[in-house]
Design an enzyme around this catalytic site. Structure first.
Site, PDB file in Angstrom:
ATOM      1  N   TRP A  23      -7.309   3.761 -10.689  1.00  0.00           N
ATOM      2  CA  TRP A  23      -6.598   3.739  -9.401  1.00  0.00           C
ATOM      3  C   TRP A  23      -7.319   2.814  -8.425  1.00  0.00           C
ATOM      4  O   TRP A  23      -6.687   2.009  -7.755  1.00  0.00           O
ATOM      5  CB  TRP A  23      -6.470   5.146  -8.824  1.00  0.00           C
ATOM      6  CG  TRP A  23      -5.717   5.174  -7.528  1.00  0.00           C
ATOM      7  CD1 TRP A  23      -6.244   5.275  -6.271  1.00  0.00           C
ATOM      8  CD2 TRP A  23      -4.296   5.067  -7.362  1.00  0.00           C
ATOM      9  NE1 TRP A  23      -5.245   5.249  -5.335  1.00  0.00           N
ATOM     10  CE2 TRP A  23      -4.031   5.120  -5.978  1.00  0.00           C
ATOM     11  CE3 TRP A  23      -3.246   4.934  -8.248  1.00  0.00           C
ATOM     12  CZ2 TRP A  23      -2.748   5.045  -5.453  1.00  0.00           C
ATOM     13  CZ3 TRP A  23      -1.952   4.858  -7.724  1.00  0.00           C
ATOM     14  CH2 TRP A  23      -1.715   4.912  -6.347  1.00  0.00           C
ATOM     15  N   TRP A  24      -8.632   2.922  -8.344  1.00  0.00           N
ATOM     16  CA  TRP A  24      -9.381   2.040  -7.455  1.00  0.00           C
ATOM     17  C   TRP A  24      -9.157   0.579  -7.808  1.00  0.00           C
ATOM     18  O   TRP A  24      -8.968  -0.258  -6.936  1.00  0.00           O
ATOM     19  CB  TRP A  24     -10.867   2.362  -7.508  1.00  0.00           C
ATOM     20  CG  TRP A  24     -11.287   3.589  -6.775  1.00  0.00           C
ATOM     21  CD1 TRP A  24     -10.520   4.387  -5.959  1.00  0.00           C
ATOM     22  CD2 TRP A  24     -12.588   4.163  -6.777  1.00  0.00           C
ATOM     23  NE1 TRP A  24     -11.276   5.415  -5.469  1.00  0.00           N
ATOM     24  CE2 TRP A  24     -12.556   5.307  -5.956  1.00  0.00           C
ATOM     25  CE3 TRP A  24     -13.781   3.829  -7.410  1.00  0.00           C
ATOM     26  CZ2 TRP A  24     -13.677   6.107  -5.735  1.00  0.00           C
ATOM     27  CZ3 TRP A  24     -14.892   4.621  -7.189  1.00  0.00           C
ATOM     28  CH2 TRP A  24     -14.836   5.750  -6.351  1.00  0.00           C
ATOM     29  N   TYR A  52      -3.381  16.662   1.147  1.00  0.00           N
ATOM     30  CA  TYR A  52      -3.922  15.310   1.260  1.00  0.00           C
ATOM     31  C   TYR A  52      -2.885  14.409   1.928  1.00  0.00           C
ATOM     32  O   TYR A  52      -1.756  14.313   1.463  1.00  0.00           O
ATOM     33  CB  TYR A  52      -4.253  14.796  -0.137  1.00  0.00           C
ATOM     34  CG  TYR A  52      -5.163  13.591  -0.229  1.00  0.00           C
ATOM     35  CD1 TYR A  52      -5.438  12.772   0.850  1.00  0.00           C
ATOM     36  CD2 TYR A  52      -5.741  13.258  -1.434  1.00  0.00           C
ATOM     37  CE1 TYR A  52      -6.272  11.683   0.734  1.00  0.00           C
ATOM     38  CE2 TYR A  52      -6.585  12.170  -1.571  1.00  0.00           C
ATOM     39  CZ  TYR A  52      -6.840  11.391  -0.475  1.00  0.00           C
ATOM     40  OH  TYR A  52      -7.667  10.297  -0.582  1.00  0.00           O
ATOM     41  N   TYR A  94       0.843  -1.197   0.000  1.00  0.00           N
ATOM     42  CA  TYR A  94       0.000   0.000   0.000  1.00  0.00           C
ATOM     43  C   TYR A  94       0.883   1.254   0.000  1.00  0.00           C
ATOM     44  O   TYR A  94       0.673   2.168  -0.785  1.00  0.00           O
ATOM     45  CB  TYR A  94      -0.928  -0.005   1.217  1.00  0.00           C
ATOM     46  CG  TYR A  94      -1.873   1.171   1.243  1.00  0.00           C
ATOM     47  CD1 TYR A  94      -3.131   1.089   0.657  1.00  0.00           C
ATOM     48  CD2 TYR A  94      -1.509   2.378   1.824  1.00  0.00           C
ATOM     49  CE1 TYR A  94      -4.007   2.171   0.662  1.00  0.00           C
ATOM     50  CE2 TYR A  94      -2.366   3.465   1.832  1.00  0.00           C
ATOM     51  CZ  TYR A  94      -3.604   3.354   1.253  1.00  0.00           C
ATOM     52  OH  TYR A  94      -4.446   4.437   1.246  1.00  0.00           O
ATOM     53  N   HIS A 138       1.551   4.191  -3.077  1.00  0.00           N
ATOM     54  CA  HIS A 138       1.337   5.625  -2.877  1.00  0.00           C
ATOM     55  C   HIS A 138       2.621   6.431  -3.065  1.00  0.00           C
ATOM     56  O   HIS A 138       2.568   7.579  -3.490  1.00  0.00           O
ATOM     57  CB  HIS A 138       0.686   5.893  -1.525  1.00  0.00           C
ATOM     58  CG  HIS A 138      -0.787   5.678  -1.569  1.00  0.00           C
ATOM     59  ND1 HIS A 138      -1.350   4.418  -1.474  1.00  0.00           N
ATOM     60  CD2 HIS A 138      -1.811   6.542  -1.744  1.00  0.00           C
ATOM     61  CE1 HIS A 138      -2.659   4.538  -1.587  1.00  0.00           C
ATOM     62  NE2 HIS A 138      -2.968   5.804  -1.753  1.00  0.00           N
TER      63      HIS A 138
END
Length: 104
Positions: free
Chosen positions: A76-77, A41, A18, A22
């Site tokens: 992306w999802w 963000y 993960y 990113h």
């Protein structure tokens, strides 16, 4: 500016993946987030619970909600689906948090 906070879950054996994904976030994904009013963000990981805490500042809710339908966001999802809890449309399972205190 609207502050949004939310919680998601990453699979316990996928923490490193993960984070890697990113760190290598697609430039077009970042550009799209900016285009739809996102700034400042951040996502944090609690390794003990595998919970992710997200924080983002947005310009307005209506614009922000439209980012979900963009092609790059949909990709992306799909890319993130193997590492975190998602719905059948690949969107992350997200719990919105209510702001109870803020200090500048």
């Amino acid at each position: 500016m609207i502050r949004k906070a939310f919680v998601m879950s990453v699979y316990p054996d996928k923490h490193k993946e993960y984070e890697k994904r990113h760190k290598e976030i697609w430039p077009e994904m970042v550009e799209t987030l900016h285009q739809y009013g996102a700034s400042n963000y951040s996502i944090f990981l609690d390794k003990e619970s595998s919970k992710l805490f997200g924080y983002v500042e947005i310009e307005d809710e209506e614009t922000w909600e439209k980012v979900a339908a963009t092609e790059v966001n949909q990709k992306w999802w799909e890319y993130m689906r193997p590492v975190m809890e998602t719905h059948s449309d690949n969107s992350p399972v997200t719990k919105t948090l209510t702001e109870v205190f803020h200090m500048d």
